[in-house]
Design an enzyme around this catalytic site. Structure first.
Site, short mmCIF file in Angstrom:
data_model
loop_
_atom_site.label_atom_id
_atom_site.label_comp_id
_atom_site.label_asym_id
_atom_site.label_seq_id
_atom_site.Cartn_x
_atom_site.Cartn_y
_atom_site.Cartn_z
CB VAL A 1 -31.12 48.17 153.47
CG1 VAL A 1 -30.76 49.60 153.14
CG2 VAL A 1 -32.56 47.89 153.05
CD GLU B 1 -35.29 61.08 149.58
OE1 GLU B 1 -34.98 62.26 149.53
OE2 GLU B 1 -36.45 60.67 149.39
CB VAL C 1 -41.26 58.25 152.21
CG1 VAL C 1 -42.52 58.32 151.35
CG2 VAL C 1 -41.58 58.58 153.66
N GLY D 1 -38.71 54.12 149.13
CA GLY D 1 -37.45 53.42 148.82
C GLY D 1 -36.48 54.29 148.04
CB ILE E 1 -39.02 57.52 144.85
CG1 ILE E 1 -39.52 56.19 144.31
CG2 ILE E 1 -39.54 58.68 144.03
CD1 ILE E 1 -41.04 56.05 144.37
N GLY F 1 -41.66 37.55 147.86
CA GLY F 1 -40.83 38.29 148.81
C GLY F 1 -41.19 39.76 148.95
CD GLU G 1 -41.78 42.93 155.84
OE1 GLU G 1 -41.02 42.15 156.43
OE2 GLU G 1 -41.39 43.86 155.12
CE LYS H 1 -43.21 53.02 153.39
NZ LYS H 1 -43.53 51.90 152.49
N GLY I 1 -36.32 47.32 148.28
CA GLY I 1 -35.25 46.56 147.63
C GLY I 1 -33.88 47.05 148.07
N1 HSE Z 1 -43.47 46.88 153.28
C1 HSE Z 1 -43.11 48.01 152.50
C2 HSE Z 1 -43.84 47.98 151.16
C3 HSE Z 1 -41.63 48.04 152.29
O1 HSE Z 1 -44.47 46.96 150.81
O2 HSE Z 1 -43.81 48.96 150.45
C4 HSE Z 1 -41.05 49.37 152.00
O3 HSE Z 1 -41.29 50.31 153.03
#
Ligand code: HSE
Length: 432
Positions: free
Chosen positions: A15, A130, A133, A135, A137, A188, A191, A206, A303
């Site tokens: 990021v 922002e 929650v 990403g 959006i 990817g 995690e 979130k 992303g």
């Molecule tokens: N692990 C989270 C997901 C990443 O899969 O949405 C973004 O917060």
């Protein structure tokens, strides 16, 4: 380009690199929009020598947090290291040094958002998140700015990309959970340790943030009923198809009078509901307001560049506030801690899958139980099974309270004709 806003970044991973890319790539445009030059002053990294796919003069990199947190040339600190230990200490220190803070850290904001907002306000600083929650959006600003004049009644979201990818793969390709998870890891999305995603914890954090902004109440993580996707079977997904339902991991927050229900659980979404069409790693948040009606925010939930876009929206907001001299007023108005809705106020329709003894009168017994409880069915599917003398029954109820549903489940469990309750899920949206 004489006016300058100094930026310090904590972390230069996926990021952090995206942020630097956007600041460099859009330099002229950003100046036109903000009226100031955004200047990256220092970036905290763990290893200065590491190869990175971002070009930045080495002298800007540092391993000493104070070079960012106490740097008089830095106005805004962007935190993208994640976690709740160092990140908390750094953000607190940044605010104590009167730096504005922008973070993508949902774990930290879900847990400590309230106290960090208090500190920010005391220090006359902005604190925005922002990117925490959904990403890329712009859903938090959608709630706090776009829908600020409305009374929000419901927030329902697919806010975890990993689980949405897994469920889409299971649903569309008939792949079992473990295999879909491995696929998500290879690509990817998930995690190395996907526990927080698949158990619903990431989505719960979130939801705590969304519910706080939507309803002006602090919702403790422990108050969010959380159920993950690890036990979802392909059998239920197949029945879902027959019934016009799609399984999603749904974060839900709804108000009932002055109480709120907040949950994260696998939920069947009627195929007429817009959330049912959100596939793969995409996220979406459906918001219902008293005046606006139904709205939906859709996009990439993670992303490098999507997340960096959300962070930059916050940075620009702070930059404008600095110019206007109105920083330190970013905190949501929190009226009180959430009072949780009692089960008799929470209503939904439900899907139940049962195994029963396949003998005369079994179904009549079950039907009688529901009639006695004043609960009616919308759909019933009965299938004889290969297992001897067992039938599988799917019940789809009409809207009923969670209290009545729980009572019915307890009674079902005690009935002789019922061998097992295999699964049950809430249904959202009008079933056909
Ligand atoms: N692990 C989270 C997901 C990443 O899969 O949405 C973004 O917060």
């Amino acid at each position: 380009m004489d006016r300058k806003i100094g930026i310090g970044i904590l972390g230069l991973g996926v990021v952090g690199s995206g942020i630097i890319h956007i600041i460099k790539e859009n330099k002229e445009m950003l100046y036109k929009k903000i009226g100031s030059n955004l200047s990256i002053e220092r970036v905290l990294v763990q290893d200065i020598e590491k190869d990175r796919n971002v070009t930045l003069p080495k002298k800007l990199l540092t391993t000493n947090p104070d070079d960012v947190l106490k740097n008089p040339d830095i106005d805004i600190v962007i935190e993208v290291i994640g976690g709740t230990d160092d990140a908390y200490i750094f953000i607190e220190e940044a605010l104590n040094n009167r730096k504005h803070v922008v973070t993508a850290n949902k774990d930290l904001i879900a847990l400590y958002g309230s106290e960090l907002h208090d500190l920010a306000e005391q220090q006359g600083c902005d604190l925005f998140y922002e990117a925490s929650v959904g990403g890329g959006i712009p859903v938090l600003r959608g709630l706090t700015d776009g829908l600020v004049s409305d009374e929000i009644q419901e927030v329902m979201g697919i806010i975890n990309g990993t689980t949405n990818y897994i469920l889409t793969k299971m649903d569309e390709e008939g792949v079992p959970f473990e295999e879909a998870l491995q696929d998500a890891q290879k690509l990817g999305f998930a995690e190395a340790d996907p526990t927080a995603d698949i158990k619903g914890l990431d989505a719960a954090r979130k939801m705590a943030i969304l519910a706080r902004l939507a309803f002006h109440m602090n919702v403790a993580l422990d108050d969010i009923e959380t159920r993950g996707i690890t036990n979802i079977s392909l059998t239920d997904l197949e029945y879902g198809k027959q019934l016009g339902l799609t399984m999603k991991l749904i974060g839900m927050a709804k108000t009932h009078n002055d109480t709120v229900e907040v949950s994260v659980q696998p939920t069947f979404i009627a195929n007429v509901h817009p959330l049912s069409a959100v596939k793969n790693e995409y996220n979406a948040v459906y918001v219902k307001g008293k005046a606006v009606g139904e709205t939906m925010f859709y996009g990439p939930g993670a992303g490098s560049l999507p997340t960096a876009t959300a962070i930059m929206a916050d940075v620009i907001h702070v930059a404008k506030n600095i110019q206007l001299g109105i920083t330190g007023k970013s905190g949501p108005i929190i009226e009180r801690s959430a009072r949780l809705s009692p089960p008799h106020l929470r209503t939904s329709s439900f899907y139940i899958r049962l195994h029963v003894h396949d003998r005369v009168g079994s179904f009549a017994h079950i039907s009688q139980l529901f009639q006695d409880m004043d609960m009616s069915f919308k759909r019933i599917v009965q299938t004889p099974m290969k297992k001897q003398q067992t039938a599988e029954i799917i019940l789809v109820t009409h809207q009923t309270s969670l209290e009545s549903f729980t009572n019915a489940m307890n009674k079902l469990q005690q009935m002789d004709v019922v061998k097992s309750i295999e699964s049950y899920y809430q249904i959202e949206g009008e079933t056909v």
